[in-house]
Motif scaffolding. Sequence first.
Motif, mmCIF file in Angstrom:
data_model
loop_
_atom_site.group_PDB
_atom_site.id
_atom_site.type_symbol
_atom_site.label_atom_id
_atom_site.label_comp_id
_atom_site.label_asym_id
_atom_site.label_seq_id
_atom_site.Cartn_x
_atom_site.Cartn_y
_atom_site.Cartn_z
ATOM 1 N N SER A 41 34.450 54.022 33.554
ATOM 2 C CA SER A 41 35.268 54.500 33.323
ATOM 3 C C SER A 41 35.346 55.177 31.850
ATOM 4 O O SER A 41 35.444 56.535 31.777
ATOM 5 N N ALA A 42 34.853 54.540 31.010
ATOM 6 C CA ALA A 42 35.166 55.490 28.894
ATOM 7 C C ALA A 42 34.154 56.505 29.573
ATOM 8 O O ALA A 42 33.764 56.905 28.883
ATOM 9 N N LEU A 43 33.017 55.767 30.303
ATOM 10 C CA LEU A 43 31.398 56.982 30.000
ATOM 11 C C LEU A 43 32.382 58.630 30.719
ATOM 12 O O LEU A 43 31.337 59.348 30.109
ATOM 13 N N LEU A 44 32.739 58.111 31.817
ATOM 14 C CA LEU A 44 32.954 59.212 32.521
ATOM 15 C C LEU A 44 33.927 60.427 31.304
ATOM 16 O O LEU A 44 34.439 61.568 31.048
ATOM 17 N N VAL A 45 35.110 58.899 30.590
ATOM 18 C CA VAL A 45 35.643 60.181 29.382
ATOM 19 C C VAL A 45 34.582 60.826 27.927
ATOM 20 O O VAL A 45 35.017 61.945 27.881
ATOM 21 N N ARG A 46 34.080 59.856 27.920
ATOM 22 C CA ARG A 46 33.343 61.056 26.663
ATOM 23 C C ARG A 46 32.537 61.963 27.090
ATOM 24 O O ARG A 46 31.690 62.448 26.693
ATOM 25 N N VAL A 80 25.591 58.687 34.843
ATOM 26 C CA VAL A 80 25.592 56.869 34.253
ATOM 27 C C VAL A 80 26.737 56.607 35.148
ATOM 28 O O VAL A 80 27.226 55.671 35.523
ATOM 29 N N GLY A 81 28.611 57.278 34.381
ATOM 30 C CA GLY A 81 29.586 56.326 34.332
ATOM 31 C C GLY A 81 30.101 56.214 36.335
ATOM 32 O O GLY A 81 30.430 55.448 36.706
ATOM 33 N N ILE A 82 29.590 57.363 36.767
ATOM 34 C CA ILE A 82 29.641 56.843 38.508
ATOM 35 C C ILE A 82 29.339 56.477 38.588
ATOM 36 O O ILE A 82 28.951 55.247 39.828
ATOM 37 N N VAL A 83 27.439 55.959 38.821
ATOM 38 C CA VAL A 83 26.532 54.930 39.400
ATOM 39 C C VAL A 83 27.214 53.789 38.853
ATOM 40 O O VAL A 83 26.856 52.660 39.695
#
Length: 219
Positions: free
Chosen positions: A27-32, A114-117
């Motif tokens: 979730s944090a990667l999707l934010v970034r 990467v966030g989704i996977v």
Amino acid sequence: MATARSAHLTRRVLQLYIGLALYGVSSALLVRGGLGLEPWGVLHQGLAERTGLTIGVVSIIVGAVVLLLWIPIRQRPGLGTVSNVFAIGIAMDGTLALVPDVHGLGTQIPAMVVGIVLNGVATGLYISARFGPGPRDGLMTGLHRLTGSSIRLVRTAIEVAVVATGFVLGGSVGVGTVAYALAIGPLAQFFLRVFAIPDQPGGSTVVAGGTPEQAILRG
């Protein structure tokens, strides 16, 4: 036999907490990535923008509030339910503190992918542990049971309301939101099979489709 049962329980607990931690990281990667969040992430980000709280703290508060909604619909929480409330938000804030903002599609798109996977991996891990659904998933199954409506309809109604509210509050909706909606079901089903744990030592393996949580992923 006792040793086998202990190892079985240890694996389930490890999968639960590794899965929840990775969910927060994803979730944090999707934010970034800045290209759009998963439905509940949109709401969390919107509330964070309005309140000044971190998105992880907002996630914990929203999870706790949703868990309270289980009382009138007579849902029973498990270890995974309570852990979900806290672990994801903590992991999310920790990741955001370590990972800087990214700029430009050359880094935003990889962060989104990467966030989704990773979210699919995380979902497969913690659901396969079978310690109970998260607060939001339990709300869906509870409303499905009470109303008789399909899980697909209940899930869609809740997530549309969540995304719309989050967007109005300032949450990020974009290509990442659409990509997540299209990819998370197939990814989670795949990783549910990868991380499936036998029901008991020496027993048959529980695979995708056998629990209420897995039914949610089928829609």
